[in-house]
Design a protein around this motif. Sequence first.
Motif, PDB file in Angstrom:
ATOM      1  N   UNK A 112      73.386  36.027  59.733  1.00  0.00           N
ATOM      2  CA  UNK A 112      73.532  34.389  59.712  1.00  0.00           C
ATOM      3  C   UNK A 112      74.198  34.052  61.033  1.00  0.00           C
ATOM      4  N   UNK A 113      75.007  34.701  61.496  1.00  0.00           N
ATOM      5  CA  UNK A 113      75.739  34.365  62.619  1.00  0.00           C
ATOM      6  C   UNK A 113      74.820  34.598  63.954  1.00  0.00           C
ATOM      7  N   UNK A 114      74.052  35.513  63.675  1.00  0.00           N
ATOM      8  CA  UNK A 114      72.957  35.664  64.999  1.00  0.00           C
ATOM      9  C   UNK A 114      71.944  34.405  64.769  1.00  0.00           C
ATOM     10  N   UNK A 115      71.717  34.010  63.510  1.00  0.00           N
ATOM     11  CA  UNK A 115      70.710  32.840  63.509  1.00  0.00           C
ATOM     12  C   UNK A 115      71.311  31.516  64.110  1.00  0.00           C
ATOM     13  N   UNK A 116      72.646  31.477  63.778  1.00  0.00           N
ATOM     14  CA  UNK A 116      73.446  30.182  64.027  1.00  0.00           C
ATOM     15  C   UNK A 116      73.474  30.045  65.749  1.00  0.00           C
ATOM     16  N   UNK A 117      73.913  31.304  66.295  1.00  0.00           N
ATOM     17  CA  UNK A 117      73.941  31.304  67.699  1.00  0.00           C
ATOM     18  C   UNK A 117      72.549  31.067  68.379  1.00  0.00           C
ATOM     19  N   UNK A 118      71.565  31.558  67.846  1.00  0.00           N
ATOM     20  CA  UNK A 118      70.206  31.445  68.452  1.00  0.00           C
ATOM     21  C   UNK A 118      69.842  30.221  68.296  1.00  0.00           C
ATOM     22  N   UNK A 119      69.928  29.730  67.192  1.00  0.00           N
ATOM     23  CA  UNK A 119      69.377  28.221  66.962  1.00  0.00           C
ATOM     24  C   UNK A 119      70.304  27.224  67.925  1.00  0.00           C
ATOM     25  N   UNK A 120      71.531  27.350  67.792  1.00  0.00           N
ATOM     26  CA  UNK A 120      72.328  26.253  68.642  1.00  0.00           C
ATOM     27  C   UNK A 120      72.267  26.614  70.152  1.00  0.00           C
ATOM     28  N   UNK A 121      72.618  27.818  70.612  1.00  0.00           N
ATOM     29  CA  UNK A 121      72.368  28.195  72.122  1.00  0.00           C
ATOM     30  C   UNK A 121      71.061  28.356  72.448  1.00  0.00           C
ATOM     31  N   UNK A 122      70.147  28.728  71.713  1.00  0.00           N
ATOM     32  CA  UNK A 122      68.788  28.892  72.248  1.00  0.00           C
ATOM     33  C   UNK A 122      68.017  27.548  72.433  1.00  0.00           C
ATOM     34  N   UNK A 123      68.510  26.580  72.477  1.00  0.00           N
ATOM     35  CA  UNK A 123      67.804  25.253  72.433  1.00  0.00           C
ATOM     36  C   UNK A 123      67.638  25.312  74.053  1.00  0.00           C
TER      37      UNK A 123
END
Length: 87
Positions: free
Chosen positions: A48-59
């Motif tokens: 879940x945290x990996x998804x969050x970081x990927x979605x937010x910082x991966x923009x």
Amino acid sequence: MCLIPSSRRAPACKPENLQREFGGRLSFHGGIDMQNLLPKGSPAEVAAEVRRYSEVLGQHGGYILGPAHLFQPDVPPENILAMYRND
């Protein structure tokens, strides 16, 4: 340039704040919590945290997934796998 978010407890290093301040101008590397989440969390919490970081910082295509520091011996192998799986 690349920014490594290293202290998830510092408000300025929260991924949402980093993206707002630097997104589109810098790439981000790492930031997944090595003090509590990876050694003590469940694989589901890690994912879940990996998804969050990927979605937010991966923009804007600017995030390289990784821990906030080197993996330590107390990190269960299943949490390392959960970090890199894309289920």
